[in-house]
Design a protein around this motif. Structure first.
Motif, PDB file in Angstrom:
ATOM      1  N   ASP A   1       6.280   6.352   1.772  1.00 35.78           N
ATOM      2  CA  ASP A   1       5.768   5.025   2.133  1.00 35.78           C
ATOM      3  C   ASP A   1       5.640   4.098   0.937  1.00 35.78           C
ATOM      4  O   ASP A   1       5.511   2.876   1.105  1.00 35.78           O
ATOM      5  N   ILE A   2       5.626   4.654  -0.284  1.00 40.01           N
ATOM      6  CA  ILE A   2       5.455   3.829  -1.480  1.00 40.01           C
ATOM      7  C   ILE A   2       6.709   2.996  -1.713  1.00 40.01           C
ATOM      8  O   ILE A   2       7.821   3.520  -1.761  1.00 40.01           O
ATOM      9  N   ASP A   3       6.536   1.695  -1.860  1.00 44.42           N
ATOM     10  CA  ASP A   3       7.667   0.785  -2.036  1.00 44.42           C
ATOM     11  C   ASP A   3       8.011   0.530  -3.497  1.00 44.42           C
ATOM     12  O   ASP A   3       9.177   0.275  -3.822  1.00 44.42           O
ATOM     13  N   MET A   4       7.013   0.563  -4.368  1.00 46.73           N
ATOM     14  CA  MET A   4       7.243   0.183  -5.758  1.00 46.73           C
ATOM     15  C   MET A   4       6.094   0.673  -6.625  1.00 46.73           C
ATOM     16  O   MET A   4       5.038   1.045  -6.119  1.00 46.73           O
ATOM     17  N   ILE A   5       6.330   0.674  -7.945  1.00 48.51           N
ATOM     18  CA  ILE A   5       5.304   1.051  -8.921  1.00 48.51           C
ATOM     19  C   ILE A   5       5.153  -0.084  -9.930  1.00 48.51           C
ATOM     20  O   ILE A   5       6.148  -0.595 -10.452  1.00 48.51           O
TER      21      ILE A   5
ATOM     22  N   SER B   1       8.483   9.634 -14.192  1.00 46.53           N
ATOM     23  CA  SER B   1       9.863  10.082 -13.969  1.00 46.53           C
ATOM     24  C   SER B   1      10.021  10.784 -12.633  1.00 46.53           C
ATOM     25  O   SER B   1      10.982  10.541 -11.891  1.00 46.53           O
ATOM     26  N   ARG B   2       9.110  11.683 -12.322  1.00 44.09           N
ATOM     27  CA  ARG B   2       9.239  12.468 -11.095  1.00 44.09           C
ATOM     28  C   ARG B   2       9.151  11.588  -9.859  1.00 44.09           C
ATOM     29  O   ARG B   2       9.907  11.751  -8.897  1.00 44.09           O
ATOM     30  N   PHE B   3       8.229  10.642  -9.862  1.00 45.20           N
ATOM     31  CA  PHE B   3       8.124   9.730  -8.720  1.00 45.20           C
ATOM     32  C   PHE B   3       9.391   8.889  -8.575  1.00 45.20           C
ATOM     33  O   PHE B   3       9.946   8.760  -7.482  1.00 45.20           O
TER      34      PHE B   3
ATOM     35  N   VAL C   1      -0.876  10.640 -12.320  1.00 44.51           N
ATOM     36  CA  VAL C   1      -1.369  11.737 -11.487  1.00 44.51           C
ATOM     37  C   VAL C   1      -0.174  12.507 -10.941  1.00 44.51           C
ATOM     38  O   VAL C   1       0.828  11.904 -10.537  1.00 44.51           O
ATOM     39  N   GLY C   2      -0.258  13.834 -10.916  1.00 39.83           N
ATOM     40  CA  GLY C   2       0.849  14.670 -10.489  1.00 39.83           C
ATOM     41  C   GLY C   2       1.221  14.480  -9.027  1.00 39.83           C
ATOM     42  O   GLY C   2       0.430  13.999  -8.213  1.00 39.83           O
ATOM     43  N   ILE C   3       2.434  14.893  -8.697  1.00 39.97           N
ATOM     44  CA  ILE C   3       2.957  14.663  -7.349  1.00 39.97           C
ATOM     45  C   ILE C   3       2.153  15.401  -6.291  1.00 39.97           C
ATOM     46  O   ILE C   3       1.841  14.841  -5.232  1.00 39.97           O
TER      47      ILE C   3
ATOM     48  N   ARG D   1      12.712  11.106  -7.744  1.00 42.21           N
ATOM     49  CA  ARG D   1      12.691  11.757  -6.433  1.00 42.21           C
ATOM     50  C   ARG D   1      12.738  10.766  -5.280  1.00 42.21           C
ATOM     51  O   ARG D   1      13.280  11.050  -4.214  1.00 42.21           O
ATOM     52  N   HIS D   2      12.146   9.589  -5.490  1.00 42.15           N
ATOM     53  CA  HIS D   2      12.003   8.655  -4.382  1.00 42.15           C
ATOM     54  C   HIS D   2      12.710   7.325  -4.636  1.00 42.15           C
ATOM     55  O   HIS D   2      12.552   6.394  -3.834  1.00 42.15           O
ATOM     56  N   ALA D   3      13.488   7.257  -5.714  1.00 38.00           N
ATOM     57  CA  ALA D   3      14.279   6.062  -6.038  1.00 38.00           C
ATOM     58  C   ALA D   3      13.428   4.789  -5.997  1.00 38.00           C
ATOM     59  O   ALA D   3      13.807   3.769  -5.416  1.00 38.00           O
TER      60      ALA D   3
END
Length: 266
Positions: free
Chosen positions: A50-54, A68-70, A32-34, A73-75
Motif C-alpha cells: 500500500d505504500i506509494d512513496m518514501i 534499500s530493502r523497501f 525500521v526493519g521490514i 522489493r517494492h519498487a
C-alpha cells in the motif's frame, strides 16, 4: 476518507512514520526493519504494497538503515533533496539505490503526488543535509521536524498553518548534563547542529500555538536523557502559560522510541 498517522519507531534505534488514507500512503524515513514494519502496518490495516512513496529527512543510519530493502522489493520512489539524492546513490549503507528510484525535490519547493503536496524544510543537524517536511495531505496540514539543533525561522510561519505537528523533543538538559555521555557528545547534542531539547521544543509550541492546532507528537526522545513523562510535562507547562490545556485544546503525544504508536486519526 480520514487521514491517519502512525509512528513505527522514533529514536536513535530507528525512525519511520506513515501518513495514509484510502487514496495514498506515505512513509517518512526507513529506519525500521521490514518484519517490524509489516506487523505495524498490518495492525493499522495496511501492507507494504500500500505504500506509494518514501520521503527521506537525512542520511543518518537510524533514518535510512532499511531503505534499500523497501525500495528494491517494492519498487518505491524515494523523494528527497538533490543533495541527498546524490549522497544516497553513492552510499554503501543503501546498496542498490539508483537514480531510477530517486526523485529530487528542492528545498522550500512544493511537489505534488496524487492528492499529497509536500515541501522540504531545511533544518540544522550534523548530517550531509537535513530537512523536515511541510505536508498538505488531502487537506490535513502537517509539519514534521526531527533531528534539528534549533528551529529555523521558516518553520514558525509554517507551523501556524498546520493542524498537526511532529516535533523533536530529544533531551532534558539536566539529565543530559548529569548523565554518562562524554563532554564531546554532550556538546554535540546541545549544539545548533545537534538535537532539540525539551525546553526548546516547548518554547516553539508556545510561540506557534493557534486554535487550529489539533495534534502535537513529540518525537525522537532520547533513551538516556529523557522520558516520555518529562518531555510531556515540559511542553504541557509551556502551553499552560498561554492557557492551553492538552486533552482539552489539543492532543499531546510523546511517541514511543522502539514500538509502534497507536493509529491516530488526524
Amino acid at each position: 476518507m480520514p487521514v491517519k498517522f502512525i509512528s513505527l519507531s522514533s529514536g536513535s534505534n530507528g525512525n519511520c512514520y506513515v501518513i495514509f488514507n484510502g487514496e495514498c500512503s506515505v512513509m517518512i524515513d526507513a529506519g525500521v526493519g521490514i518484519r517490524k514494519t509489516k506487523n505495524a502496518l498490518k495492525a493499522a490495516g495496511l501492507s507494504l504494497d500500500d505504500i506509494d512513496m518514501i520521503l527521506v529527512t537525512h542520511d543518518h543510519s537510524d533514518h535510512i538503515r532499511h531503505l534499500s530493502r523497501f525500495v528494491k522489493r517494492h519498487a518505491l520512489p524515494v523523494y528527497t533533496t538533490p543533495v541527498l539524492c546524490k549522497v544516497l546513490v553513492n552510499d554503501d549503507r543503501v546498496p542498490g539505490i539508483t537514480n531510477a528510484f530517486l526523485k529530487p525535490c528542492g528545498c522550500m519547493e512544493d511537489t505534488t503526488y496524487k492528492g499529497f503536496t509536500f515541501r522540504p524544510v531545511p533544518v540544522a543537524h550534523d548530517a550531509t543535509e537535513t530537512v523536515g517536511y511541510y505536508m498538505d495531505f488531502y487537506g490535513e496540514k502537517i509539519l514534521l521536524l526531527t533531528d534539528l539543533g534549533r528551529v529555523p525561522e521558516d518553520a514558525f510561519a509554517l507551523a501556524r498553518q498546520c493542524s498537526h505537528i511532529v516535533i523533536e523533543s530529544n533531551y532534558d538538559m539536566d539529565m543530559l548534563l548529569q548523565g554518562p555521555y562524554t563532554r564531546e557528545l554532550k556538546a554535540r547534542i546541545m549544539s545548533d547542529n545537534g538535537h532539540l531539547s525539551n525546553d526548546d521544543c516547548a518554547s516553539f509550541l508556545r510561540r506557534i500555538y493557534h486554535k487550529g492546532l489539533k495534534h502535537v507528537f513529540l518525537c525522537h526522545l532520547s533513551e538516556h536523557n529523557n522520558t516520555p513523562r518529562t518531555a510531556y510535562e515540559c511542553s504541557k507547562a509551556a502551553l499552560a502559560e498561554i492557557g492551553v490545556v492538552p486533552g482539552r485544546d489539543l492532543m499531546l503525544y510523546p511517541l514511543p522510541r522502539r514500538e509502534a504508536s497507536a493509529v491516530i486519526e488526524l
